[in-house]
Design a protein around this motif. Structure first.
Motif, short mmCIF file in Angstrom:
data_model
loop_
_atom_site.label_atom_id
_atom_site.label_comp_id
_atom_site.label_asym_id
_atom_site.label_seq_id
_atom_site.Cartn_x
_atom_site.Cartn_y
_atom_site.Cartn_z
N ARG A 207 0.81 -1.21 0.00
CA ARG A 207 0.00 0.00 0.00
C ARG A 207 0.85 1.27 0.00
NH1 ARG A 207 -5.01 -0.07 3.78
NH2 ARG A 207 -3.31 -0.41 5.21
N THR A 232 0.32 -7.40 -1.92
CA THR A 232 -0.19 -7.71 -0.57
C THR A 232 -1.72 -7.71 -0.60
OG1 THR A 232 -0.42 -5.40 0.11
CG2 THR A 232 1.74 -6.43 0.44
N ARG A 233 -2.32 -8.19 0.48
CA ARG A 233 -3.78 -8.20 0.50
C ARG A 233 -4.37 -6.80 0.48
NH1 ARG A 233 -7.82 -10.17 5.19
NH2 ARG A 233 -7.40 -8.06 5.86
N ILE A 247 0.59 -12.44 -2.11
CA ILE A 247 1.39 -13.33 -1.26
C ILE A 247 0.78 -13.33 0.13
CG2 ILE A 247 3.63 -13.54 -0.10
CD1 ILE A 247 4.92 -12.29 -2.55
N THR A 250 -3.77 -15.78 2.97
CA THR A 250 -4.92 -16.03 2.10
C THR A 250 -4.54 -15.93 0.63
OG1 THR A 250 -5.57 -13.75 2.53
CG2 THR A 250 -6.78 -15.44 3.69
N SER A 265 4.44 -3.43 4.71
CA SER A 265 4.76 -3.30 6.14
C SER A 265 5.34 -4.58 6.72
CB SER A 265 3.51 -2.88 6.93
OG SER A 265 2.50 -3.86 6.81
N GLN A 269 0.63 -11.99 8.43
CA GLN A 269 -0.10 -12.79 7.42
C GLN A 269 0.53 -12.66 6.04
OE1 GLN A 269 -1.52 -10.58 9.48
NE2 GLN A 269 -3.11 -11.61 10.64
N HIS A 270 1.28 -11.61 5.83
CA HIS A 270 2.04 -11.50 4.57
C HIS A 270 3.32 -12.33 4.69
CE1 HIS A 270 3.30 -9.74 0.76
NE2 HIS A 270 4.49 -9.55 1.29
N ASN A 284 11.16 0.76 2.87
CA ASN A 284 10.00 1.27 3.60
C ASN A 284 10.41 2.56 4.30
OD1 ASN A 284 7.89 1.64 5.67
ND2 ASN A 284 7.27 -0.44 5.08
N ASP A 302 12.22 6.56 0.86
CA ASP A 302 11.03 6.73 0.03
C ASP A 302 11.15 5.93 -1.26
OD1 ASP A 302 8.88 7.55 -1.43
OD2 ASP A 302 9.31 9.70 -1.29
N LEU A 303 10.25 4.99 -1.43
CA LEU A 303 10.34 4.13 -2.62
C LEU A 303 10.20 4.92 -3.90
CD1 LEU A 303 7.35 3.34 -4.13
CD2 LEU A 303 6.96 2.44 -1.86
N GLN B 118 -9.07 -5.19 12.10
CA GLN B 118 -8.75 -6.52 11.55
C GLN B 118 -7.83 -7.35 12.44
OE1 GLN B 118 -6.99 -6.22 7.61
NE2 GLN B 118 -4.95 -6.58 8.41
N GLN B 119 -7.07 -6.68 13.27
CA GLN B 119 -6.21 -7.41 14.21
C GLN B 119 -5.58 -6.38 15.13
OE1 GLN B 119 -3.98 -8.08 10.44
NE2 GLN B 119 -2.34 -8.71 11.80
N ASP B 179 -8.19 -3.70 6.54
CA ASP B 179 -7.55 -2.37 6.48
C ASP B 179 -7.70 -1.71 5.11
OD1 ASP B 179 -5.85 -4.13 5.23
OD2 ASP B 179 -4.02 -3.36 6.15
C1 LIG Z 1 -6.85 -13.50 8.50
C2 LIG Z 1 -6.01 -12.54 7.74
C3 LIG Z 1 -5.45 -12.94 6.55
C4 LIG Z 1 -4.62 -12.08 5.84
N1 LIG Z 1 -4.04 -12.54 4.70
C5 LIG Z 1 -3.12 -11.76 4.06
C6 LIG Z 1 -2.41 -12.22 2.92
O1 LIG Z 1 -2.62 -13.32 2.41
N2 LIG Z 1 -1.50 -11.41 2.35
C7 LIG Z 1 -1.23 -10.16 2.83
O2 LIG Z 1 -0.37 -9.46 2.26
N3 LIG Z 1 -1.89 -9.69 3.90
C8 LIG Z 1 -2.84 -10.45 4.52
N4 LIG Z 1 -3.51 -9.95 5.60
C9 LIG Z 1 -3.41 -8.51 5.89
C10 LIG Z 1 -2.17 -8.10 6.63
O3 LIG Z 1 -2.40 -8.21 8.03
C11 LIG Z 1 -1.85 -6.63 6.31
O4 LIG Z 1 -2.98 -5.84 6.54
C12 LIG Z 1 -1.36 -6.41 4.87
O5 LIG Z 1 -0.36 -7.35 4.55
C13 LIG Z 1 -0.82 -5.01 4.74
O6 LIG Z 1 -0.45 -4.75 3.40
P1 LIG Z 1 0.63 -3.63 3.05
O7 LIG Z 1 1.93 -4.00 3.67
O8 LIG Z 1 0.57 -3.44 1.59
O9 LIG Z 1 0.00 -2.31 3.68
P2 LIG Z 1 0.36 -1.49 5.00
O10 LIG Z 1 0.38 -2.38 6.18
O11 LIG Z 1 -0.55 -0.33 4.98
O12 LIG Z 1 1.86 -1.02 4.77
C14 LIG Z 1 2.26 -0.02 3.87
C15 LIG Z 1 3.72 0.31 4.19
O13 LIG Z 1 4.21 1.22 3.20
C16 LIG Z 1 5.11 2.13 3.82
N5 LIG Z 1 5.18 3.32 2.96
C17 LIG Z 1 4.22 4.25 2.72
N6 LIG Z 1 4.65 5.17 1.83
C18 LIG Z 1 5.91 4.81 1.49
C19 LIG Z 1 6.92 5.37 0.61
N7 LIG Z 1 6.67 6.47 -0.12
N8 LIG Z 1 8.11 4.75 0.52
C20 LIG Z 1 8.37 3.63 1.24
N9 LIG Z 1 7.47 3.06 2.08
C21 LIG Z 1 6.26 3.64 2.20
C22 LIG Z 1 4.49 2.37 5.19
O14 LIG Z 1 5.49 2.79 6.09
C23 LIG Z 1 3.92 0.98 5.53
O15 LIG Z 1 4.83 0.22 6.29
C24 LIG Z 1 -4.36 -10.77 6.32
C25 LIG Z 1 -4.94 -10.37 7.53
C26 LIG Z 1 -5.76 -11.22 8.23
C27 LIG Z 1 -6.34 -10.76 9.54
#
Ligand SMILES: Cc1cc2nc3c(=O)[nH]c(=O)nc-3n(C[C@H](O)[C@H](O)[C@H](O)COP(=O)(O)OP(=O)(O)OC[C@H]3O[C@@H](n4cnc5c(N)ncnc54)[C@H](O)[C@@H]3O)c2cc1C
Ligand SMILES: Nc1ncnc2c1ncn2[C@@H]1O[C@H](COP(=O)(O)O)[C@@H](O)[C@H]1O
Lengths: 320, 259
Positions: A207, A232-233, A247, A250, A265, A269-270, A284, A302-303, B118-119, B179
């Motif tokens: 995200r 990611t999810r 990945i 789920t 992040s 779960q990821h 990150n 910053d990516l 969500q958690q 989320d």
């Molecule tokens: C039962 C269950 C099952 C799940 N199954 C999965 C699954 O299969 N796969 C999965 O991925 N998740 C799964 N999740 C969700 C998981 O818990 C997280 O919510 C999800 O992985 C978060 O995705 P993310 O890292 O893309 O987003 P975020 O957690 O929002 O992370 C975004 C990151 O980007 C960084 N960022 C922002 N802007 C910049 C920038 N300009 N440069 C560098 N970094 C930046 C932030 O610091 C942050 O760390 C599951 C959750 C549950 C409860």
């Protein structure tokens, strides 16, 4: 002591995770049974015998056809109370977690989650788990019976160590509130596009990319370095990228030679879907992002600035 | 529409987050904030209230008294009031005990919708809603990435291991949001100033009708037996971008023969 394993099924097979937990349970407790809930599932019971179930309890009926948790809470709780199982084990999944949480409240029974191993210590069940984003590992226990446990996906491989199970049919009576939620539709996602499971290098966008357009940065880097794009999810659920590239718990479990996470992040779960990657690089902007705890090279930055530079450098190096 | 949102104060991520090796409990002395995933639940509650045109958003929590400092962020975002159950006897509550306390506190509110994040980032259980729904005898839908409410019925879409489910349930219902459902709003300056004046009830266990034997360690059914540090990833490196990060990544990849 006796153990009950909740078996989850999809289509005409029992989930691999459930069979893995069943194999492990049978290896540490010879008195292990299993429970199957659904419509037209009686035929699957035999399969469970091979993985060590002595008895398979089958609740078969239209009322429990949809994979919703609350009807399963009714059935599993009643079975546990009637037969007095000491341990009740679940392979973690979206469905099983909700079933386990419900049974825990119904029976006031302790639930330990995210276990990656189970052992018997002088007749008592001990669970092993890691906590705080896997920065510490713990042995956990229960103060009363039944002991409920959710096992982290992929912890145990299914092993045919059993014979044939006796099958016992059980009722599907439900509480009023348990059948209030109804399944309207189940959408299968088509796996289109390149398979992330085969790629040696995965460039994963989270995200932190900020928008669906951000994936262009991922695609450019992936094409320069000779890899595929994963996600990611959070971004899949937001509709930024296809489900087939997700990945995690789920999504898909991958072990590429190189995983590059950008704006991911590193939620647990990821992580369970990519922790066996040979080399992990992450970018990150948050220095406390959990992904840094399991990266070989972590870059705080910053990516948006780093990724285009990296793409250019890789292109230059590879002469493309 | 009356909406209750279960929110939790958690230790900030980072090096100070730890389990006390002496007590085998989470060290709750460091910096703390509202569980980030709960912000999505608060956001959704505010949107539901706005769409309904009237109603109330109540934050419900079990935690230390000082958790109010974190919970106030939800009030600053726009929630109307907060109920915090805080009691010495509730320390060390596990799922069985916490879900009982939360359910009792929620019963007193009779909400139409109970929302969860969500958690929680300290326990990552993602099971609390299922236990609370069971105690409230309400339908539950978790992992919601799309939500519609109309005419006393909710329709939710959620991801599972096999694709997407669409589930319907009548209100009152317990809902846990993913989320990705929304982007939580930032509190405005006015919101932050106004938050202090919003009702914030700190209740004891007996205030919510919970016997001390059903909370805290007495009411819990799980224990931590021992702790050990996990295996690290070997020689991991962490660098801060000073403009040369891309070059350093390339050098690393070349060194590992990955490019
Ligand atoms: C039962 C269950 C099952 C799940 N199954 C999965 C699954 O299969 N796969 C999965 O991925 N998740 C799964 N999740 C969700 C998981 O818990 C997280 O919510 C999800 O992985 C978060 O995705 P993310 O890292 O893309 O987003 P975020 O957690 O929002 O992370 C975004 C990151 O980007 C960084 N960022 C922002 N802007 C910049 C920038 N300009 N440069 C560098 N970094 C930046 C932030 O610091 C942050 O760390 C599951 C959750 C549950 C409860
Ligand atoms: N002590 C608590 N007080 C209020 N809500 C909680 C508490 N613990 C957990 N929750 C809620 O339950 C969700 C899931 O938490 P968990 O099951 O602990 O991962 C959180 O996002 C909160 O909405």
């Amino acid at each position: 002591m006796s153990t009950l394993v909740f078996l989850e099924h999809h289509g005409s097979s029992i989930q691999k995770g459930s069979l893995g937990v069943l194999s492990k349970a049978a290896a540490i407790d010879p008195d292990t049974s299993a429970v199957l809930v659904g419509s037209g599932v009686a035929g699957l019971a035999e399969q469970a015998g091979k993985y060590g179930a002595k008895t398979v309890f089958v609740a078969d009926g239209e009322a429990v056809a949809a994979p919703l948790p609350q009807p399963r809470v009714d059935i599993v709780s009643r079975l546990v109370q009637e037969k007095g199982f000491g341990n009740v084990l679940f392979a973690a999944s979206v469905l099983a977690s909700d079933v386990a949480g419900g049974v825990s409240a119904r029976l006031d029974a302790g639930l330990n989650w995210d276990l990656n191993d189970l052992a018997m210590d002088g007749g008592a069940l001990v669970g092993k788990r890691s906590a705080l984003g896997d920065t510490i590992s713990a042995d956990v226990g229960w103060t009363t019976e039944p002991r409920l446990a959710l096992i982290r996906a992929g912890s145990f491989e299914p092993k045919e160590n059993g014979g044939s199970a006796s099958v016992e049919s059980i009722g599907t009576d439900l509480e009023d509130f348990s059948s209030k939620a109804v399944m309207v539709e189940q959408l299968q996602e088509q796996a289109s596009g390149p398979s992330i499971e085969e790629a040696d290098i995965l460039v994963t966008g989270g995200r932190g990319l900020g928008s669906p357009e951000g994936f262009q940065l991922m695609e450019e880097l992936a094409s320069a370095i000779g890899g595929a794009v994963a996600s990611t999810r959070a971004v899949v659920d937001s509709g930024w990228y296809p489900y087939a590239t997700q990945i995690g718990q789920t999504g898909k479990v991958v072990s590429p030679k190189l995983y590059i996470g950008c704006g991911v992040s590193g939620a647990i779960q990821h992580k369970v879907g990519m922790q066996t990657s040979q080399v992990i690089v992450s970018i990150n902007k948050d220095p406390n992002a959990p992904i840094f705890d399991f990266s070989d090279l972590g870059v705080v930055g910053d990516l948006q600035a780093i990724v285009p530079q990296l793409t250019a450098l890789v292109k230059e190096r590879r002469g493309s | 529409m009356k909406i209750a949102v279960c929110v939790k104060e958690v230790p900030d991520p980072g090096p100070n987050r730890r389990i006390d090796p002496g007590t085998l409990k989470m060290d709750r002395s460091g910096d703390r904030s509202l569980n980030a995933y709960d912000l999505n639940a608060i956001e959704e509650a505010l949107r539901l209230k706005e769409a309904a045109g009237d109603g109330e958003v109540v934050l419900v929590s079990l935690g230390q008294a000082k958790a109010l400092d974190s919970i106030r962020k939800g009030l600053a975002m726009g929630a109307d009031r907060a109920v915090l159950v805080s009691d010495e006897a509730a320390a060390g509550s596990d799922l069985v005990a916490t879900s009982h306390v939360l359910a009792e506190a929620l019963k007193a509110e009779s909400p139409d919708v109970v929302l969860f994040g969500q958690q929680a980032t300290d326990g990552d259980g993602a099971v609390m809603w299922a236990a609370v729904a069971e105690r409230l005898k309400m339908p539950v839908v978790s992992q919601i990435s799309e939500l519609e409410v109309s005419g006393g019925t909710i329709t939710a879409k959620r991801q599972t291991e096999f694709g997407y489910d669409r589930i319907q349930a009548p209100l009152p219902a317990v809902l846990a949001v993913a989320d990705s459902l929304n982007e939580p709003r930032y509190p405005s300056l006015k919101g932050i100033m106004g938050a202090k004046k919003k009702p914030q009830d700190v209740k004891s266990l007996s205030d919510v009708g919970v016997d001390a034997s059903r909370a805290g360690e007495a009411g819990s059914r799980t224990t931590v037996v021992s702790l050990s540090p996990p295996q690290g990833r070997g020689d991991s490196r962490k660098i801060e971008d000073d403009g040369s990060a891309a070059q350093q990544i390339l050098d690393f990849l070349v060194e590992r023969k990955l490019v």
